[in-house]
Design a protein around this motif. Structure first.
Motif, short mmCIF file in Angstrom:
data_model
loop_
_atom_site.label_atom_id
_atom_site.label_comp_id
_atom_site.label_asym_id
_atom_site.label_seq_id
_atom_site.Cartn_x
_atom_site.Cartn_y
_atom_site.Cartn_z
N PRO A 118 63.91 31.32 -39.02
CA PRO A 118 63.86 30.18 -38.10
C PRO A 118 62.69 30.26 -37.12
CG PRO A 118 65.66 31.65 -37.53
CD PRO A 118 65.14 32.10 -38.86
N TYR A 119 62.25 31.48 -36.79
CA TYR A 119 61.10 31.61 -35.90
C TYR A 119 59.85 30.99 -36.53
CZ TYR A 119 57.01 33.76 -33.76
OH TYR A 119 55.78 33.97 -33.18
N VAL A 120 59.60 31.31 -37.79
CA VAL A 120 58.42 30.76 -38.46
C VAL A 120 58.60 29.27 -38.70
CG1 VAL A 120 57.02 30.85 -40.57
CG2 VAL A 120 57.87 32.97 -39.55
N ALA A 121 59.82 28.85 -39.10
CA ALA A 121 60.06 27.44 -39.41
C ALA A 121 59.89 26.55 -38.20
CB ALA A 121 61.48 27.28 -39.97
N ILE A 122 60.25 27.03 -37.01
CA ILE A 122 60.21 26.20 -35.80
C ILE A 122 58.93 26.43 -35.00
CG2 ILE A 122 61.35 25.79 -33.58
CD1 ILE A 122 64.00 26.39 -34.98
N CYS A 123 58.50 27.67 -34.88
CA CYS A 123 57.34 27.99 -34.04
C CYS A 123 56.01 27.91 -34.78
CB CYS A 123 57.49 29.39 -33.43
SG CYS A 123 58.95 29.57 -32.39
N LYS A 124 56.01 28.18 -36.09
CA LYS A 124 54.78 28.16 -36.88
C LYS A 124 55.00 27.40 -38.20
CE LYS A 124 53.29 32.61 -34.99
NZ LYS A 124 52.18 32.10 -34.18
N PRO A 125 55.42 26.15 -38.12
CA PRO A 125 55.76 25.41 -39.36
C PRO A 125 54.60 25.24 -40.32
CG PRO A 125 55.64 23.92 -37.47
CD PRO A 125 55.56 25.30 -36.92
N LEU A 126 53.37 25.13 -39.81
CA LEU A 126 52.21 24.93 -40.68
C LEU A 126 51.89 26.18 -41.50
CD1 LEU A 126 49.86 22.90 -38.28
CD2 LEU A 126 51.41 22.04 -40.06
N HIS A 127 52.35 27.34 -41.03
CA HIS A 127 52.06 28.59 -41.73
C HIS A 127 53.28 29.12 -42.48
CE1 HIS A 127 48.23 28.86 -39.58
NE2 HIS A 127 48.89 28.54 -38.48
N TYR A 128 54.32 28.27 -42.63
CA TYR A 128 55.58 28.74 -43.22
C TYR A 128 55.37 29.25 -44.65
CZ TYR A 128 60.55 28.84 -44.42
OH TYR A 128 61.79 29.26 -44.81
N GLY A 129 54.65 28.49 -45.46
CA GLY A 129 54.43 28.89 -46.85
C GLY A 129 53.65 30.18 -46.98
N THR A 130 52.75 30.43 -46.00
CA THR A 130 51.95 31.66 -46.05
C THR A 130 52.74 32.86 -45.57
OG1 THR A 130 49.97 30.34 -45.61
CG2 THR A 130 49.79 32.72 -45.29
N LEU A 131 53.42 32.70 -44.43
CA LEU A 131 54.14 33.82 -43.82
C LEU A 131 55.44 34.15 -44.53
CD1 LEU A 131 53.63 32.93 -40.03
CD2 LEU A 131 52.41 34.64 -41.38
N LEU A 132 56.04 33.15 -45.17
CA LEU A 132 57.33 33.38 -45.84
C LEU A 132 57.28 32.89 -47.29
CD1 LEU A 132 60.05 32.59 -43.15
CD2 LEU A 132 59.70 34.74 -44.36
N GLY A 133 56.25 33.31 -47.99
CA GLY A 133 56.17 33.03 -49.42
C GLY A 133 57.16 33.89 -50.19
N SER A 134 57.26 33.65 -51.48
CA SER A 134 58.23 34.39 -52.29
C SER A 134 57.94 35.89 -52.29
CB SER A 134 58.21 33.86 -53.73
OG SER A 134 56.91 33.94 -54.28
N ARG A 135 56.66 36.25 -52.35
CA ARG A 135 56.31 37.68 -52.35
C ARG A 135 56.64 38.32 -51.01
NH1 ARG A 135 50.48 39.45 -54.50
NH2 ARG A 135 51.45 38.55 -56.37
N ALA A 136 56.36 37.61 -49.92
CA ALA A 136 56.66 38.15 -48.60
C ALA A 136 58.17 38.34 -48.42
CB ALA A 136 56.12 37.22 -47.51
N CYS A 137 58.96 37.40 -48.91
CA CYS A 137 60.42 37.51 -48.81
C CYS A 137 60.95 38.71 -49.58
CB CYS A 137 61.09 36.24 -49.31
SG CYS A 137 60.97 34.86 -48.18
N VAL A 138 60.43 38.91 -50.79
CA VAL A 138 60.85 40.05 -51.60
C VAL A 138 60.49 41.35 -50.91
CG1 VAL A 138 60.47 41.27 -53.77
CG2 VAL A 138 60.78 38.79 -53.78
N HIS A 139 59.29 41.42 -50.34
CA HIS A 139 58.86 42.63 -49.64
C HIS A 139 59.73 42.90 -48.42
CE1 HIS A 139 54.49 42.43 -51.41
NE2 HIS A 139 55.39 42.83 -52.28
N MET A 140 60.07 41.87 -47.65
CA MET A 140 60.89 42.06 -46.46
C MET A 140 62.31 42.49 -46.84
SD MET A 140 59.75 39.18 -43.68
CE MET A 140 60.04 37.79 -44.76
N ALA A 141 62.87 41.85 -47.88
CA ALA A 141 64.21 42.24 -48.33
C ALA A 141 64.21 43.68 -48.84
CB ALA A 141 64.69 41.28 -49.40
N ALA A 142 63.18 44.04 -49.59
CA ALA A 142 63.08 45.40 -50.10
C ALA A 142 62.95 46.40 -48.95
CB ALA A 142 61.89 45.53 -51.04
N ALA A 143 62.21 46.02 -47.90
CA ALA A 143 62.07 46.90 -46.74
C ALA A 143 63.42 47.09 -46.05
CB ALA A 143 61.05 46.32 -45.77
N ALA A 144 64.21 46.01 -45.95
CA ALA A 144 65.53 46.10 -45.32
C ALA A 144 66.46 47.01 -46.12
CB ALA A 144 66.15 44.71 -45.18
N TRP A 145 66.51 46.79 -47.44
CA TRP A 145 67.34 47.62 -48.30
C TRP A 145 66.87 49.08 -48.27
CZ3 TRP A 145 71.83 46.48 -50.80
CH2 TRP A 145 72.18 45.14 -50.93
#
Length: 308
Positions: A118-145
């Protein structure tokens, strides 16, 4: 005096010594467990099957549901079986597995990453696709696990390397990290150091979440239309509710005043923070999410159509 090499099982704390109340606990725990499996299973299936939900927010929600299934499945089946068969025993290996699996299913790291969406979606909507692309999401989830896996591995290895000489009765209805070192012959300091590290990491996650929402609320208040503010804020409500439930139950369980502490209260609080959140998280996320509701109805209708 006994040592860890001679301990083949641990004795868990029973909810009650009365058979009728044990049966009540069995049916209550079984109902909550099945509700948690059904709710999280439906969310996992719906997100996996509906292409419209293949977005960063739902990908992270799918991971949260997987964590919840793992968490509740680690504790409840053994607890309900013990109530049904009127026993307290859990094997040494089973206790170690509970400690590891419950620690790895902690939601702290994943909830922190979910606040970034929600931070990226609301505060940086123009960069949402770059900051939260599919690869970035997989990397963040893998980091959490990976973070939770490493944390669980360190705690489990350290906990069960301690020589135990204070019996085998665990003061909890499941095997949990703070309880096993209390049976150790030596001081609590070695495990306390790791617990302090985990608390520091959890506090860092909490600070990150708070700072994210400070920026989110500042951005929401700058939206000119009331409808726009309401829509932006409503996207944050489910995550805020889940975080509040996670933090409040955990803090109360470990930091409650000694004046209200008793075996029965401690058991009830432990049950609330370890079993209830995985069951209610699917309700929290689906209650206000129209897109998820529509997709869920499609999956259910498709299932019944195939049965006919």
């Amino acid at each position: 005096m006994s040592n860890s090499s001679s301990i083949t099982q641990f004795l868990l704390l029973p909810f009650t010594d009365t058979w009728e109340l044990q049966l009540l606990h069995f049916w209550l725990s079984l109902g909550i467990y099945l509700a948690a499996l059904l709710g999280n299973g439906l969310i996992i299936t719906t997100i996996a099957c509906d292409e419209h939900l293949h977005t960063p927010m739902y990908f992270l929600l799918l991971n949260l549901s997987l964590l919840d299934v793992g968490s509740v499945s680690t504790i409840v089946p053994k607890s309900t079986a013990n109530s049904l068969w009127d026993t307290r025993a859990i094997s040494y290996a089973g206790c170690a597995a509970q400690v590891f699996l419950f620690a790895i299913s902690a939601e702290c790291a994943l909830l922190t990453i979910m606040s970034y969406n929600p931070y990226v979606a609301i505060c940086k909507p123009l960069h949402y696709g770059t900051l939260l692309g599919s690869r970035a999401c997989v990397h963040m989830a893998a980091a959490a696990w990976g973070t939770e896996f490493l944390n669980a591995l360190l705690h489990t290895a350290n906990t069960f390397s301690l020589p135990l000489c204070k019996g085998n009765a665990v003061d909890q209805f499941f095997c949990e990290i703070p309880q096993i070192p209390k049976l150790s012959c030596f001081s609590y300091f070695r495990e306390a150091g790791l617990i302090l590290l985990s608390v520091s990491l959890a506090f860092g996650c909490f600070v990150f979440i708070v700072l994210s929402y400070v920026q989110i609320f500042r951005a929401v208040l700058r939206i000119p239309s009331e409808q726009g503010r309401h829509k932006a804020f409503s996207t944050c409500v489910p995550h805020l509710t889940v975080v509040s439930l996670f933090v409040n139950t955990g803090v109360f369980a470990y930091l409650k005043p000694l004046s209200i502490s008793s075996p029965s209260v401690d058991l009830l609080v432990s049950f609330l923070y370890s079993v209830v959140p995985p069951a209610v998280n699917p309700l929290i996320y689906s209650m206000r999410n129209q897109e998820l509701k529509v997709a869920l109805k499609k999956v259910i209708q498709s299932f019944f159509c195939q049965q006919q």
